[in-house]
Each structure stands twice: as structure tokens, then as C-alpha cells.
Design a protein around this motif. Structure first.
Motif, short mmCIF file in Angstrom:
data_model
loop_
_atom_site.label_atom_id
_atom_site.label_comp_id
_atom_site.label_asym_id
_atom_site.label_seq_id
_atom_site.Cartn_x
_atom_site.Cartn_y
_atom_site.Cartn_z
N GLY A 169 6.63 14.04 -0.24
CA GLY A 169 5.44 14.16 -1.21
C GLY A 169 5.01 12.87 -1.61
N ILE A 170 5.99 12.10 -2.16
CA ILE A 170 5.79 10.89 -2.57
C ILE A 170 5.47 9.74 -1.60
CG2 ILE A 170 7.10 8.82 -3.73
CD1 ILE A 170 8.61 10.59 -5.27
N VAL A 171 6.00 10.08 -0.23
CA VAL A 171 5.50 9.18 0.91
C VAL A 171 4.21 9.50 1.33
CG1 VAL A 171 5.94 8.94 3.35
CG2 VAL A 171 7.98 9.06 1.98
N LEU A 172 3.69 10.58 1.14
CA LEU A 172 2.05 10.95 1.35
C LEU A 172 1.30 10.46 0.31
CD1 LEU A 172 0.04 12.49 2.88
CD2 LEU A 172 0.55 14.58 1.26
N PHE A 173 1.63 10.44 -1.01
CA PHE A 173 0.96 9.54 -1.95
C PHE A 173 0.85 8.20 -1.65
CE2 PHE A 173 0.48 7.45 -5.80
CZ PHE A 173 -0.68 8.55 -6.54
N TRP A 174 2.18 7.71 -1.26
CA TRP A 174 2.13 6.24 -1.09
C TRP A 174 1.34 5.72 0.18
CZ3 TRP A 174 4.41 4.30 3.63
CH2 TRP A 174 4.47 2.87 3.58
N VAL A 175 1.50 6.47 1.22
CA VAL A 175 0.33 6.37 2.28
C VAL A 175 -1.18 6.01 1.89
CG1 VAL A 175 -0.46 7.30 4.49
CG2 VAL A 175 1.78 7.41 4.03
N THR A 178 -3.63 2.59 -2.62
CA THR A 178 -4.13 1.24 -2.12
C THR A 178 -4.01 0.27 -3.35
OG1 THR A 178 -6.57 1.95 -3.09
CG2 THR A 178 -6.05 2.14 -0.83
N SER A 179 -3.07 0.59 -4.32
CA SER A 179 -2.98 -0.12 -5.60
C SER A 179 -2.27 -1.34 -5.10
CB SER A 179 -2.44 0.57 -6.80
OG SER A 179 -1.16 0.97 -6.37
N GLU A 180 -2.25 -2.49 -5.81
CA GLU A 180 -1.48 -3.65 -5.45
C GLU A 180 0.33 -3.17 -5.48
OE1 GLU A 180 -0.73 -8.43 -6.63
OE2 GLU A 180 -2.34 -7.26 -7.47
#
Length: 224
Positions: A169-175, A178-180
């Protein structure tokens, strides 16, 4: 799983060159546009040689999964060695993944639509991804086993896979982050892990144990 190939220093160098070339082309033009011929040309090898090491583009992505997983396991050694608190161990391991994956962020976004297809061999849930998935679940088992967390056996047995699903789930959010430096993903880890820690510790309370047993039973029912 990547195809077997001789692991002499020259063979391993060629193999890594092909992987690196594929990563560059995936980043620059996307997964669909990168053919095995283009990857071979980018790596400076023949098409036949590229196919000798990797029978398809999908196996190249599996090599990427394996590379990320190995780097993540190595980066996780410090928090696992330094922490006994479950909160600190889980937070450290999840943030270690964000750190090692950061160079691949743009590439991941371009191939995610392929990996998200349930029938795709690129899916982290696919049979082809078994080795990387099982290694990741084992890493989460180490988080639990070396921690101060006390759990009922049924939940303890299921928790490594559940924590891996949390990581997905965190990977999906990470994908989509777009934050620095994927700052929002790091904030998500920082804020969610203490909540998970508290919820797991509450499962030891008498009034909650019955619900936990029901949840574990539901997991067993829906698992293939």
C-alpha cells in the motif's frame, strides 16, 4: 524469477549491464516501448546474448525486483540491529525501502500500469514474483521476531504477510507521490506506524481477542 546463467565475473558483469540498460530505457521511454533488441543495443550485446540471460522483458523486471529487495534487506540491517521496539523496527524498515527505491521513482511510475494488471507476471502477487515476495515477507517476520511485540500465535503467524501488504500500500502511495524526495510517503510512514503499533498491542486485551480470531479466520478463508 530471473533465468539462471553462469555467474563468472564476466557473465555477471554482462548480466548487470543488460539490467542497467533496461532500467535506462524503461525510465526514458517506458516499459512498453523498450524492446529486447533496443535493450541489447543499449547494453552493447547481441540480441541472442540478451535472451541468453533474460528470456523476456518480464524477467528483466523480476531482476529489478530482486535488486530492490536485496538493497532493501541490506539497508534494513541497521534499524533491525539498533531497535527492539516494534514501532522503531517497522518504521526503519519501511523508510529503508523508500530510500533504496528513490532512484527508481520515475521508472516505477511508468511501468506501474503493467504491474497493476492482476494476470501480469510483473505483478508483485504473481508466481514470477514469488522469490522477491517471500524475501520481503521474511524481512517483516524478522521485524516481529526481534521486537518487544507480544501477540497471539494465530495473529503472529499471519502478521508478516499483512505487514508486507501494508508495504505494498505504501508502494502504491509512493508511485503517485510527486513531492520532493517523496516526502509525503515518508510522512505517511511516520504517522501510520505508531497507529499500527498501538492497534497490535491492543489485541492482547481480553475483549479484543475474539475479534482477532475472527480476522485470522477471515484471512484463512480468502487466501488462495
Amino acid at each position: 524469477m530471473t533465468d539462471p546463467a553462469p555467474r563468472s565475473s564476466k557473465a555477471e558483469q554482462t548480466r548487470q549491464s543488460i539490467i542497467d540498460a533496461a532500467m535506462r530505457l524503461f525510465r526514458s521511454g517506458g516499459y512498453d516501448q523498450a524492446t529486447m533488441r533496443a535493450i541489447a543495443e543499449e547494453a552493447g550485446v547481441s540480441v541472442g546474448n540478451a535472451y541468453y540471460y533474460f528470456s523476456s522483458k518480464e524477467h528483466l523486471v523480476q531482476a529489478y525486483y530482486d535488486r530492490i529487495q536485496a538493497a532493501h534487506a541490506e539497508a534494513s540491517e541497521q534499524p533491525l540491529a539498533d531497535e527492539t521496539d516494534f514501532n522503531g523496527r517497522l518504521r526503519g524498515v519501511l523508510l529503508a525501502w523508500v530510500d533504496v527505491a528513490e532512484p527508481y521513482h520515475e521508472f516505477a511510475g511508468k511501468f506501474f500500469k503493467n504491474a497493476a494488471e492482476p494476470s501480469s507476471p510483473l505483478s508483485p502477487f504473481s508466481e514470477d514474483s514469488t522469490a522477491a515476495r517471500e524475501a520481503a515477507i521474511e524481512l517483516h517476520r524478522r521485524i516481529i521476531d526481534g521486537s518487544d511485540l507480544k501477540l497471539a500465535k494465530g495473529l503472529r503467524d499471519e502478521l508478516p504477510e499483512l505487514l508486507w501488504l501494508l508495504q505494498m500500500g505504501i508502494v502504491l502511495f509512493w508511485v503517485h507521490d510527486t513531492s520532493e524526495g517523496q516526502r509525503r510517503t515518508r510522512d505517511l510512514v511516520d504517522q501510520s506506524v505508531p497507529i499500527i503499533d498501538r492497534m497490535l498491542r491492543l489485541t492482547r486485551l481480553p475483549g479484543v481477542r475474539g475479534v482477532v480470531d475472527d480476522v485470522v479466520g477471515l484471512i484463512h478463508m480468502i487466501r488462495p
